[in-house]
Write a protein that holds these residues in place. Structure first.
Motif, PDB file in Angstrom:
ATOM      1  N   ARG A   1       0.835  -1.215   0.000  1.00  0.00           N
ATOM      2  CA  ARG A   1       0.000   0.000   0.000  1.00  0.00           C
ATOM      3  C   ARG A   1       0.864   1.257   0.000  1.00  0.00           C
ATOM      4  O   ARG A   1       0.551   2.245   0.650  1.00  0.00           O
ATOM      5  CB  ARG A   1      -0.966  -0.007   1.191  1.00  0.00           C
TER       6      ARG A   1
ATOM      7  N   LYS B   1      -1.170   2.011  -3.427  1.00  0.00           N
ATOM      8  CA  LYS B   1      -2.360   2.825  -3.230  1.00  0.00           C
ATOM      9  C   LYS B   1      -2.881   3.423  -4.543  1.00  0.00           C
ATOM     10  O   LYS B   1      -4.063   3.231  -4.862  1.00  0.00           O
ATOM     11  CB  LYS B   1      -2.074   3.908  -2.182  1.00  0.00           C
TER      12      LYS B   1
ATOM     13  N   ALA C   1      -8.964  -6.017  -3.957  1.00  0.00           N
ATOM     14  CA  ALA C   1      -8.636  -6.309  -2.558  1.00  0.00           C
ATOM     15  C   ALA C   1      -7.249  -5.762  -2.276  1.00  0.00           C
ATOM     16  O   ALA C   1      -6.302  -6.063  -2.997  1.00  0.00           O
ATOM     17  CB  ALA C   1      -8.684  -7.806  -2.305  1.00  0.00           C
ATOM     18  N   SER C   2      -7.143  -4.935  -1.247  1.00  0.00           N
ATOM     19  CA  SER C   2      -5.863  -4.323  -0.890  1.00  0.00           C
ATOM     20  C   SER C   2      -5.324  -4.947   0.398  1.00  0.00           C
ATOM     21  O   SER C   2      -5.979  -4.914   1.439  1.00  0.00           O
ATOM     22  CB  SER C   2      -6.066  -2.815  -0.695  1.00  0.00           C
ATOM     23  N   PHE C   3      -4.136  -5.517   0.300  1.00  0.00           N
ATOM     24  CA  PHE C   3      -3.490  -6.163   1.448  1.00  0.00           C
ATOM     25  C   PHE C   3      -2.237  -5.386   1.847  1.00  0.00           C
ATOM     26  O   PHE C   3      -1.636  -4.698   1.017  1.00  0.00           O
ATOM     27  CB  PHE C   3      -3.090  -7.604   1.082  1.00  0.00           C
ATOM     28  N   ASN C   4      -1.844  -5.525   3.106  1.00  0.00           N
ATOM     29  CA  ASN C   4      -0.630  -4.851   3.566  1.00  0.00           C
ATOM     30  C   ASN C   4       0.044  -5.716   4.624  1.00  0.00           C
ATOM     31  O   ASN C   4      -0.387  -6.847   4.889  1.00  0.00           O
ATOM     32  CB  ASN C   4      -0.971  -3.453   4.088  1.00  0.00           C
ATOM     33  N   SER C   5       1.081  -5.169   5.225  1.00  0.00           N
ATOM     34  CA  SER C   5       1.906  -5.971   6.144  1.00  0.00           C
ATOM     35  C   SER C   5       1.130  -6.413   7.386  1.00  0.00           C
ATOM     36  O   SER C   5       1.557  -7.310   8.097  1.00  0.00           O
ATOM     37  CB  SER C   5       3.142  -5.175   6.570  1.00  0.00           C
ATOM     38  N   ARG C   6      -0.026  -5.798   7.659  1.00  0.00           N
ATOM     39  CA  ARG C   6      -0.827  -6.204   8.798  1.00  0.00           C
ATOM     40  C   ARG C   6      -1.936  -7.187   8.406  1.00  0.00           C
ATOM     41  O   ARG C   6      -2.712  -7.617   9.245  1.00  0.00           O
ATOM     42  CB  ARG C   6      -1.419  -4.963   9.479  1.00  0.00           C
ATOM     43  N   SER C   7      -2.022  -7.509   7.115  1.00  0.00           N
ATOM     44  CA  SER C   7      -3.035  -8.480   6.669  1.00  0.00           C
ATOM     45  C   SER C   7      -2.565  -9.891   6.998  1.00  0.00           C
ATOM     46  O   SER C   7      -1.366 -10.172   6.987  1.00  0.00           O
ATOM     47  CB  SER C   7      -3.239  -8.371   5.150  1.00  0.00           C
TER      48      SER C   7
ATOM     49  N   GLY D   1      -5.252  -4.534  10.028  1.00  0.00           N
ATOM     50  CA  GLY D   1      -5.612  -5.937   9.885  1.00  0.00           C
ATOM     51  C   GLY D   1      -7.102  -6.221   9.852  1.00  0.00           C
ATOM     52  O   GLY D   1      -7.516  -7.347   9.562  1.00  0.00           O
TER      53      GLY D   1
ATOM     54  N   ILE E   1      -7.259   1.970   3.851  1.00  0.00           N
ATOM     55  CA  ILE E   1      -5.922   1.507   3.449  1.00  0.00           C
ATOM     56  C   ILE E   1      -4.870   2.277   4.241  1.00  0.00           C
ATOM     57  O   ILE E   1      -3.903   1.699   4.748  1.00  0.00           O
ATOM     58  CB  ILE E   1      -5.718   1.649   1.916  1.00  0.00           C
TER      59      ILE E   1
ATOM     60  N   GLN F   1      -4.254   0.785   7.457  1.00  0.00           N
ATOM     61  CA  GLN F   1      -3.751  -0.594   7.368  1.00  0.00           C
ATOM     62  C   GLN F   1      -4.815  -1.667   7.506  1.00  0.00           C
ATOM     63  O   GLN F   1      -4.513  -2.802   7.879  1.00  0.00           O
ATOM     64  CB  GLN F   1      -2.637  -0.829   8.390  1.00  0.00           C
TER      65      GLN F   1
ATOM     66  N   THR G   1      -7.368  -4.390   5.801  1.00  0.00           N
ATOM     67  CA  THR G   1      -7.410  -5.180   4.580  1.00  0.00           C
ATOM     68  C   THR G   1      -8.745  -4.848   3.923  1.00  0.00           C
ATOM     69  O   THR G   1      -9.800  -5.128   4.488  1.00  0.00           O
ATOM     70  CB  THR G   1      -7.339  -6.680   4.911  1.00  0.00           C
ATOM     71  N   VAL G   2      -8.701  -4.209   2.752  1.00  0.00           N
ATOM     72  CA  VAL G   2      -9.907  -3.602   2.185  1.00  0.00           C
ATOM     73  C   VAL G   2     -10.299  -4.277   0.879  1.00  0.00           C
ATOM     74  O   VAL G   2      -9.456  -4.460  -0.006  1.00  0.00           O
ATOM     75  CB  VAL G   2      -9.674  -2.094   1.914  1.00  0.00           C
ATOM     76  N   ALA G   3     -11.565  -4.659   0.776  1.00  0.00           N
ATOM     77  CA  ALA G   3     -12.078  -5.164  -0.504  1.00  0.00           C
ATOM     78  C   ALA G   3     -13.094  -4.157  -1.028  1.00  0.00           C
ATOM     79  O   ALA G   3     -14.022  -3.784  -0.318  1.00  0.00           O
ATOM     80  CB  ALA G   3     -12.722  -6.524  -0.312  1.00  0.00           C
ATOM     81  N   SER G   4     -12.883  -3.702  -2.265  1.00  0.00           N
ATOM     82  CA  SER G   4     -13.780  -2.709  -2.872  1.00  0.00           C
ATOM     83  C   SER G   4     -14.619  -3.370  -3.961  1.00  0.00           C
ATOM     84  O   SER G   4     -14.091  -3.928  -4.918  1.00  0.00           O
ATOM     85  CB  SER G   4     -12.938  -1.576  -3.470  1.00  0.00           C
TER      86      SER G   4
END
Lengths: 270, 270
Positions: free
Chosen positions: A154, A160, A174-180, B146, B167, B170, B172-175
């Motif tokens: 992100r 982003k 779907a957006s993932f990051n280090s906390r996912s 998370g 985002i 942090q 985890t987002v699904a659009s």
């Protein structure tokens, strides 16, 4: 995937060459680097080489790490009257000036990004444009709507803005990051997975299946070798299409520095 | 959920009242409406009532639909020296001027949105802020990292900026959007689902389970009654927490018009 990248590269460069002949103003670009980060040197050299090949002017300013202060960068930005970029990373807590959109060839500034959210931007960040090109070539230019895309990472310069552009194109994102919780994700349900974390091995090629497009944006140096974010298990072949590192996204990214400079100059001509 | 909304409302309004007493400049807001859309009238009346209650100045300009042209709106924006908003929807193809961030109380302009992408914004769009408040109250202010959040809808005023803010935090987002295959989604794997499509019945209360927080942003008129985007099956009770319509997100949204005006004025004081 190498041949897909080559095909995109060749077609984009032809498109650019012919666009350039229609411009009434010469394409110009200023690249500012501070200090001598070895990775930056390679990136900048590749950009300059491309401009040289096409007989275009690329002005490279190299500033000394010891004497450069933020005001120097801000003054360069304030006085720029054509596309300019500040090569990242910058040392000593220096930050790239927030450029106005009409000279922001990297598309990293708040004006470019705000226009992106509204779908009114002129350019995309170069790596985002390269990723979009690869998805277009693989899935079809008109098939973004409804496409299921995972974006891992992100950052402000890739993850982003890529998620935003894909949402603009009506993909399911779907957006993932280090906390996912990445271990719990069912990766097989995505049509496209873009990995842009800068962490080698965050995913590996055994996790993907036939028909998936995997775009590896990472560039990491491991044991002196350039590798992506995706670990390729020795001897294991995956049925998914995975872009190579090097020679994948990075190759096209470099092209879009020129592509964006051309777009900004086209725009300034009205 | 009604009591959660009430608790948030009461605590936010107390916070605002005490902030207002510390300002050295009076809070001012100009609301511009064009024509007489009945829904707009209700929204504007609620905003003005809140300012009145707190003894604050809210200047309401109502322009005639027949004679107002884009240049009139642009001139109002150009001359504004304090927070201003153009109530949507605007008739006759008129568009809200792209306000500079320092007076953009709705947070809809490109400068505010660009700052949002970079995490440098002063205000969030009011509905986005209201949604964040509800998630904070339900899941814990420090538990966004998370958190698995689905955002259904990708409008410039709710879905897209909400996804960006999540985002930034942090999550985890699904659009999802109108081209997503919603029937194939396993909704139960999300901690929070925000529905902001303006389509009543796009999801229904039978699809959610205990422990989930469902935020219904939609406001639709069906058979003369105000309802959200989520259909509540007659006689069926769900174990999930679902925000009511009316009296849910909308109630807090109205509060954040004032909250954002206060933030912008705080900021201008330095």
């Amino acid at each position: 995937m190498k041949s897909v990248i080559n095909t995109i590269y060749e077609s984009k460069i032809e498109e650019l060459k012919s666009k350039i002949t229609t411009l009434s103003v010469p394409v110009q670009l200023t690249i500012v680097t501070v200090g001598d980060d070895p990775a930056s040197k390679v990136y900048v050299r590749n950009k300059i080489r491309l401009f040289d090949e096409l007989g275009l002017e690329c002005n490279h300013l190299t500033l000394a790490e010891e004497t450069t202060v933020q005001a120097d960068l801000d003054a360069l930005a304030a006085n720029a009257d054509h596309p300019i970029l500040f090569q990242l990373p910058l040392p000593n807590g220096l930050t790239a000036p927030d450029l106005p959109a009409d000279i922001d060839v990297d598309g990293f500034g708040s004006e470019s990004l705000g226009q992106l959210v509204l779908g009114q931007n002129t350019v995309l960040p170069c790596t985002v444009q390269a990723t979009i090109d690869i998805i277009s070539a693989h899935c079809g230019e008109h098939n973004f709507a409804g496409l299921k895309v995972a974006v891992v990472g992100r950052s402000n310069i890739v993850g982003k803005p890529l998620a935003i552009e894909l949402i603009n194109r009506q993909s399911t994102v779907a957006s993932f990051n280090s906390r996912s919780d990445l271990a719990a994700v069912d990766w097989n349900k995505y049509d496209v997975i873009v990995v842009a974390t800068g962490a080698h091995g965050i995913l590996d090629n055994s996790q993907f299946i036939e028909g998936q497009l995997i775009i590896d944006v990472g560039i990491n140096r491991v044991d002196g070798k350039l590798v992506g974010d995706i670990k390729h298990h020795h001897g294991m072949v995956t049925a998914a299409s995975i872009t190579p590192v090097p020679g994948g996204v990075g190759r096209l990214t470099c092209l879009h520095v020129l592509g964006n400079a051309v777009k900004l100059i086209e725009c300034s001509q009205g």
